[in-house]
Design a protein around this motif. Structure first.
Motif, PDB file in Angstrom:
ATOM      1  N   GLY A  40       0.810  -1.214   0.000  1.00  0.00           N
ATOM      2  CA  GLY A  40       0.000   0.000   0.000  1.00  0.00           C
ATOM      3  C   GLY A  40       0.838   1.257   0.000  1.00  0.00           C
ATOM      4  O   GLY A  40       0.470   2.270  -0.609  1.00  0.00           O
ATOM      5  N   ASN A  41       1.962   1.219   0.709  1.00  0.00           N
ATOM      6  CA  ASN A  41       2.906   2.345   0.760  1.00  0.00           C
ATOM      7  C   ASN A  41       2.243   3.656   1.177  1.00  0.00           C
ATOM      8  O   ASN A  41       2.662   4.736   0.781  1.00  0.00           O
ATOM      9  N   CYS A  42       1.190   3.550   1.975  1.00  0.00           N
ATOM     10  CA  CYS A  42       0.476   4.755   2.411  1.00  0.00           C
ATOM     11  C   CYS A  42       1.376   5.659   3.244  1.00  0.00           C
ATOM     12  O   CYS A  42       1.265   6.891   3.198  1.00  0.00           O
ATOM     13  N   ALA A  43       2.277   5.045   4.026  1.00  0.00           N
ATOM     14  CA  ALA A  43       3.140   5.812   4.928  1.00  0.00           C
ATOM     15  C   ALA A  43       4.097   6.735   4.187  1.00  0.00           C
ATOM     16  O   ALA A  43       4.688   7.631   4.797  1.00  0.00           O
ATOM     17  N   SER A  44       4.250   6.563   2.877  1.00  0.00           N
ATOM     18  CA  SER A  44       5.171   7.427   2.140  1.00  0.00           C
ATOM     19  C   SER A  44       4.690   8.873   2.115  1.00  0.00           C
ATOM     20  O   SER A  44       5.501   9.794   1.984  1.00  0.00           O
ATOM     21  N   CYS A  45       3.383   9.091   2.240  1.00  0.00           N
ATOM     22  CA  CYS A  45       2.837  10.455   2.322  1.00  0.00           C
ATOM     23  C   CYS A  45       2.085  10.687   3.628  1.00  0.00           C
ATOM     24  O   CYS A  45       2.058  11.803   4.140  1.00  0.00           O
ATOM     25  N   HIS A  46       1.474   9.630   4.139  1.00  0.00           N
ATOM     26  CA  HIS A  46       0.673   9.749   5.359  1.00  0.00           C
ATOM     27  C   HIS A  46       1.486   9.202   6.531  1.00  0.00           C
ATOM     28  O   HIS A  46       1.119   8.219   7.182  1.00  0.00           O
ATOM     29  N   TYR A  47       2.570   9.894   6.770  1.00  0.00           N
ATOM     30  CA  TYR A  47       3.581   9.485   7.743  1.00  0.00           C
ATOM     31  C   TYR A  47       3.005   9.445   9.161  1.00  0.00           C
ATOM     32  O   TYR A  47       2.318  10.362   9.582  1.00  0.00           O
ATOM     33  N   GLN A  48       3.315   8.353   9.893  1.00  0.00           N
ATOM     34  CA  GLN A  48       2.734   8.190  11.217  1.00  0.00           C
ATOM     35  C   GLN A  48       3.764   8.216  12.351  1.00  0.00           C
ATOM     36  O   GLN A  48       3.457   7.858  13.479  1.00  0.00           O
ATOM     37  N   GLY A  49       4.957   8.676  12.062  1.00  0.00           N
ATOM     38  CA  GLY A  49       5.982   8.737  13.103  1.00  0.00           C
ATOM     39  C   GLY A  49       6.020  10.084  13.807  1.00  0.00           C
ATOM     40  O   GLY A  49       5.101  10.895  13.720  1.00  0.00           O
ATOM     41  N   ALA A  50       7.097  10.328  14.557  1.00  0.00           N
ATOM     42  CA  ALA A  50       7.301  11.618  15.214  1.00  0.00           C
ATOM     43  C   ALA A  50       7.496  12.679  14.144  1.00  0.00           C
ATOM     44  O   ALA A  50       8.348  12.546  13.267  1.00  0.00           O
TER      45      ALA A  50
END
Length: 459
Positions: A256-266
């Motif tokens: 899905g690679n959603c985290a590449s734009c919808h980053y969920q880290g600090a």
């Protein structure tokens, strides 16, 4: 923007941030009746780690303004009309764009975003540092789909003066209504006895009041989802097997690679798990015929290149044209319109667009010159925007982006430009699991527009 994802690092940082947020000064010492008043007025949803607290004078002014229908040209529309507290401060319906203007019949040009989780958003910059600490700087930050407002105060002024929204003719018109309203004395108490004597000064103060309300009232950033319990290692935060698999799909650079734009880290400005990196991307969503402005063939909404933003000219070679802001995915499962033009109306259809934009473009974009089949093949998808199957012809891919700017399209997974009718990046199980995970981002006061089927997100 591509990110290197480390689940252990992200969850540890997020958990620490959630725990530290409980240490705000005086959070436990506020009077119970004051907190109750705030909660009742703005539908606050505080938690033990993020408690409801009394509002400052300016925020109390902003609270009254937010729900005041008399501040509109129609006398029937408030900020809350489009940013409904009961819908995560997003639209209360499934319209692609909302109706406003002097008679509430004028359609806007863009979908209304949620106002939740905006408190850490930085001003727009062409080269904003990415919060992941790995990706190269790029366009990011700001408010509205094109980032043209630098602060929440600036953003608040946009709908007040937009002829298709609250439709005031000038800042002075807004100030006159405040001056004649029931909270004029409170306004002067917050901003000075003579503030309403100068229209420019008073309008700026009105924006600051609305900003203060959004920054101070916990209902704009409650952090009350199951995911928040999960990253805080709290009771009720155990992910089901389906949700855990969905988190892996979300973060997988080859899935899905959603985290590449919808980053969920600090993230930036002390934020954690905002589910956006504040970046801008061009992904070529289909043109929406439901938007009246799109009836003119020459009209194109190019995001950073206008027409609402004017500092990036839509000229050949401008790599910003077609880019729109990546919003937070918190409460995304409760939304009923997606992307800047509200073209999709379910979360599942939106995910399927990401998965098959390249492998099945004919179900998302119009086909020109082909012959329609009387009956589609049995395996022809029915979840797209186009359910008619054509023989021959050419698919007009990226039909809402002029040909000169299609080179700006982001090529990250899952929108990686793979060949038509090749295997899509995500399986049916991946899509189902991803939806299950995204439902864990719903705050406790929200309900998804379409709840998962019983048992669908358990095993």
């Amino acid at each position: 923007m591509r990110h290197v994802f480390s689940p252990a690092r992200v969850l540890l940082c997020a958990g620490l941030s959630a725990l530290l947020s409980a240490c705000g000064p005086g959070a436990r010492s506020m009077a119970a009746d004051a907190a109750s008043t705030v909660a009742a007025a703005s539908d606050s949803v505080g938690t033990a780690l993020n408690p409801v607290t009394a509002l400052s004078l300016s925020a109390r002014v902003g609270q009254k303004m937010f729900f005041d229908v008399t501040l509109s040209g129609s006398g029937r529309m408030s900020c809350a009309s489009c940013h409904d507290p009961k819908n995560a401060y997003g639209p209360p319906n499934d319209l692609s764009v909302q109706l406003g203007g002097p008679d509430l019949k004028d359609a806007g040009a863009r979908a209304v975003p949620s106002l939740r989780y905006k408190d850490a958003t930085p001003p727009y910059a062409d080269l904003l540092d990415n919060p992941d600490g790995v990706s190269v700087p790029g366009p990011g930050g700001g408010f509205a789909w094109d980032g043209r407002a630098a602060t929440l105060a600036d953003q608040a002024g946009l709908p007040l003066l937009d002829p298709h929204e609250m439709a005031n003719a000038s800042p002075a018109d807004v100030v006159a209504k405040i001056k004649a309203g029931p909270y004029a004395a409170l306004f002067k108490q917050a901003f000075g006895a003579t503030v309403l004597d100068d229209a420019g000064q008073a309008f700026a103060a009105a924006g600051k009041a609305l900003q203060a309300f959004q920054l101070e009232d916990v209902s704009f950033h409650p952090y009350s989802s199951k995911f928040d319990l999960y990253i805080g290692n709290k009771i009720g935060g155990v992910l089901t097997p389906a949700e855990a698999r969905g988190l892996k799909v979300f973060a997988d650079p080859n899935g899905g690679n959603c985290a590449s734009c919808h980053y969920q880290g600090a993230g930036l400005n002390g934020s954690t798990a905002i589910f956006t990196d504040f970046s801008y991307e061009a992904i070529g969503v289909p043109r929406n015929a439901a938007i009246p402005a799109n009836a003119a063939p020459a009209y194109n909404d190019l995001g950073l290149c206008g027409p609402m933003r004017t500092d990036h000219a839509p000229v050949k070679g401008n790599t910003f044209c077609g880019m729109f802001k990546s919003p937070t995915l918190r409460n995304v499962a409760t939304r009923r319109s997606f992307f800047h033009n509200g073209i999709f109306h379910t979360l599942e259809q939106t995910i399927r667009f990401y998965n098959t934009r390249d492998t099945m473009p004919e179900i998302w974009y119009p086909t020109v010159g082909g012959k329609a089949k009387d009956v589609p093949d049995a395996d022809f998808p029915t979840y797209g925007l186009i359910t008619t199957q054509y023989v021959g012809g050419k698919v007009r891919k990226y039909d809402d982006l002029p040909a000169g700017f299609t080179g700006n399209i982001d090529t990250q997974m899952p929108l990686d430009g793979r060949a038509p009718h090749s295997k899509p990046p995500m399986s049916e199980q991946d899509i189902a699991d991803l939806i299950c995970f995204l439902n864990t981002l719903n705050d406790k006061d929200t309900q998804p527009a379409q709840a998962p089927k019983p048992g669908a997100c358990t095993s």
